[in-house]
Design an enzyme around this catalytic site. Structure first.
Site, mmCIF file in Angstrom:
data_model
loop_
_atom_site.group_PDB
_atom_site.id
_atom_site.type_symbol
_atom_site.label_atom_id
_atom_site.label_comp_id
_atom_site.label_asym_id
_atom_site.label_seq_id
_atom_site.Cartn_x
_atom_site.Cartn_y
_atom_site.Cartn_z
ATOM 1 N N GLU A 90 38.039 -30.019 -45.033
ATOM 2 C CA GLU A 90 37.252 -30.932 -45.873
ATOM 3 C C GLU A 90 36.001 -31.402 -45.129
ATOM 4 O OE1 GLU A 90 37.883 -31.560 -48.917
ATOM 5 O OE2 GLU A 90 39.945 -30.889 -49.164
ATOM 6 N N GLY A 140 44.159 -26.421 -53.373
ATOM 7 C CA GLY A 140 45.301 -26.866 -54.151
ATOM 8 C C GLY A 140 45.393 -28.370 -54.189
ATOM 9 N N SER A 184 46.442 -32.302 -53.628
ATOM 10 C CA SER A 184 46.727 -33.058 -52.403
ATOM 11 C C SER A 184 48.226 -33.097 -52.140
ATOM 12 C CB SER A 184 46.188 -34.486 -52.524
ATOM 13 O OG SER A 184 44.787 -34.469 -52.666
ATOM 14 N N GLY A 185 48.582 -33.129 -50.834
ATOM 15 C CA GLY A 185 49.994 -33.192 -50.464
ATOM 16 C C GLY A 185 50.699 -31.861 -50.519
ATOM 17 N N GLY A 186 49.949 -30.772 -50.637
ATOM 18 C CA GLY A 186 50.587 -29.463 -50.747
ATOM 19 C C GLY A 186 50.964 -28.845 -49.418
ATOM 20 N N GLY A 187 50.466 -29.398 -48.292
ATOM 21 C CA GLY A 187 50.806 -28.878 -46.978
ATOM 22 C C GLY A 187 49.684 -28.120 -46.305
ATOM 23 N N LYS A 188 48.467 -28.265 -46.817
ATOM 24 C CA LYS A 188 47.335 -27.507 -46.258
ATOM 25 C C LYS A 188 47.022 -27.937 -44.826
ATOM 26 C CE LYS A 188 44.641 -28.783 -49.699
ATOM 27 N NZ LYS A 188 45.626 -29.528 -50.494
#
Length: 569
Positions: free
Chosen positions: A487, A357, A359-363
């Site tokens: 990543e 998803g 960036s910044g989505g909470g993964k």
């Protein structure tokens, strides 16, 4: 706080008794001098008197030296115990603590503040007790010798206190500000020097010099203010000393000439004057240092009282081949918007689940919750039917292997880094097997010292691909049941990525795996792909299922897979 370090009461008592003995001997010396002056003649001088005087000085010297050594020993022991407690505490503080406290300030608490406590004990504590004893003892003897002259002499002391007490308070404020500024400056140094390559690559030397210069200038100003106060205290003490000396010599001379006082008593008065003025200076210094130590102690206690992780409580994990179930999981940091909201999904044992998803989505935050760096705001994570917080932290985290985008290495050898976190001794065969499965053995063998090659601070002497393969070898040696990849190949060149991908396949084999990825080409074969947007799950399924049902995923896939197609061919 000092009591909590359990210093030796016997050693401290001996040290203080030695100091008191030294002070009592010092009080006896002027009386011996008085008798010598009053009855001095070559015929009256005996070897016994000479031996008594010499023995007195020797006893005082030995007692004083022994006291200084023992107190320094106690001070060093106390600061070692404090640092040991702080170091142990720092290692069990939660990640959230480090989110809110700068590293330089934490280091300053560990080094500077504990040093202030040591200085108080080893350098100033006995000076305080013996100083009081010396002042009181000297005044008692002087009142006995000549109370009128003693009253005249003591009349100068309140006048001196009018100046010295406010200066002592000012010195305390300056010292406290100096400690805070030193901690702030340490933070700047730590931050800049740990990221010196970023500084240089960004041409930020001038900017960081200016930041450092501000700290240096501020420390310089505090130093000047301290120097100004010291410049007032020292001359004032000298002035008081000279006033008292003039009063004693002048008034005492008159009383000697009138026969009310002997010459020996006048000499004794002068010697006792020194034993009053000098300890008073030491007592003033003690109170200044004591105030500094109070400030340092408050900060140390604040750190020691901070909430810590409990690594022991809870049950051990008996089976890890169970599904991971996320139920209504929500999380937000203490200050800020929600990062995850009402997240639900299931990870089957032995499967590969990819979390993708924008960036910044909470993964990455979910990974932090899974490793229990933070507690969820709401909801639970289960292993089978058991909430993960029912397991001991040590047992839970021992199930994980973690490979991130920038796999951290410690300063040391390749062997140290691969074996990091393994408590038992690792034999060479197991080490080489892990390196081989991680495709790291080829470049390690080319190194001049092989597994004993130094990697430099944060592994800077190795390439990105080499660092990743060492991290994979570390995870393989750890033999985790649950694998997290964040990543893991995104920062590598295409050649290194191919090698690392092969190493990751070895690592993922037979393990429950969770993967965070921006590049969909690395996760299209995952058993389950979860699409996260702004902290919520907007889609889940296989690659083919999401292509049909999820518009944003289809857009991501269309852009990335088309771009990556020539490279994959």
């Amino acid at each position: 706080m000092i009591r909590s370090t359990k210093p030796s009461v016997a050693v401290m008592s001996i040290a203080i008794l030695m100091s008191i003995a030294s002070t009592l001997v010092a009080l006896f010396i002027p009386l011996v001098t008085k008798n010598l002056v009053d009855g001095f003649s070559i015929s009256n001088l005996s070897w016994g008197q000479i031996a008594l005087i010499g023995g007195t000085f020797i006893v005082q010297t030995i007692a004083s030296g022994l006291s200084i050594y023992l107190l320094n020993r106690i001070g060093q022991r106390i600061v070692a115990e404090l640092r040991d407690r702080l170091w142990k505490k720092l290692l069990v503080l939660p990640v959230g603590y480090y989110d809110q406290h700068r590293t330089g300030e934490t280091i300053s608490r560990m080094t500077n503040d504990t040093g202030v406590v040591k200085t108080l004990i080893s350098d100033h504590m006995t000076s305080f007790f013996t100083g009081i004893l010396s002042v009181i003892g000297s005044i008692v003897v002087l009142l006995y010798l000549d109370w009128k002259m003693t009253v005249v002499m003591l009349s100068v002391i309140p006048l001196a206190a009018l100046f010295l007490v406010p200066l002592g308070r000012q010195m305390y404020k300056i010292s406290k500000g100096l400690q805070e500024e030193t901690a702030s400056f340490t933070t700047v140094l730590t931050q800049v020097l740990s990221e010196i390559r970023l500084v240089k690559s960004s041409n930020a030397e001038t900017r960081e010099y200016d930041n450092g210069k501000k700290g240096i200038t501020s420390l310089f100003r505090f130093g000047l203010r301290e120097a100004k106060v010291q410049a007032l205290i020292a001359p004032l003490m000298f002035l008081v000393m000279m006033m008292l000396l003039v009063i004693i010599v002048g008034y005492g001379g008159m009383r000697v000439s009138s026969g009310a006082l002997t010459a020996g008593e006048l000499v004794a008065f002068i010697l006792y004057l020194i034993q009053i003025v000098m300890p008073m200076s030491q007592i003033t210094t003690f109170f200044t240092q004591f105030q500094k130590a109070i400030g340092a102690t408050e900060r140390i206690i604040e750190m020691l009282d901070a909430e810590e992780e409990d690594h022991v409580s809870g049950q051990d994990i008996k089976r890890s081949d169970l599904p991971i179930i996320v139920n209504n999981l929500s999380f937000h940091y203490k200050t800020g918007e929600p990062v995850l909201q009402d997240v639900n999904f299931r990870v089957s044992p032995g499967s590969v689940t990819a979390i993708v998803g924008p960036s910044g989505g909470g993964k990455t935050t979910f990974f932090s919750l899974l490793e229990r760096y933070y507690e969820p705001t709401a909801g639970t994570i289960l292993l089978g039917d058991e909430p993960i917080d029912t397991f001991s932290l040590h047992s839970w985290r021992s199930q994980f292997g973690y490979v991130s985008q920038e796999s951290p290495l410690i300063a040391g050898t390749i062997r140290d880094n691969i074996c990091y976190g393994i408590n038992e001794k690792v034999d060479q065969e197991a080490l080489e097997q892990a390196a081989q499965m991680a495709y790291a053995d080829s470049f390690i063998k080319e190194m001049p010292r092989g597994y004993d090659t130094e990697v430099g601070e944060r592994g800077i002497m190795l390439s990105g691909g080499q660092r990743q393969r060492i991290a994979i070898a570390r995870a393989l040696l750890r033999n985790p049941k649950i694998l997290m990849l964040d990543e893991a190949t995104s920062s590598l060149d295409s050649k290194s990525e191919v090698i690392v991908q092969e190493a990751l396949k070895n690592l993922m084999n037979g393990r429950t795996t969770l993967v965070i990825a921006h590049r969909l080409s690395t996760v299209v074969e995952a058993d389950q792909i979860i699409f996260v947007e702004k902290g919520t799950i907007t889609g889940s399924g296989t690659h083919d299922e999401l292509l049909k049902s999820h518009e944003l995923y289809r857009e991501f896939a269309t852009q990335q897979l088309r771009l990556n197609e020539p490279a994959s061919i």
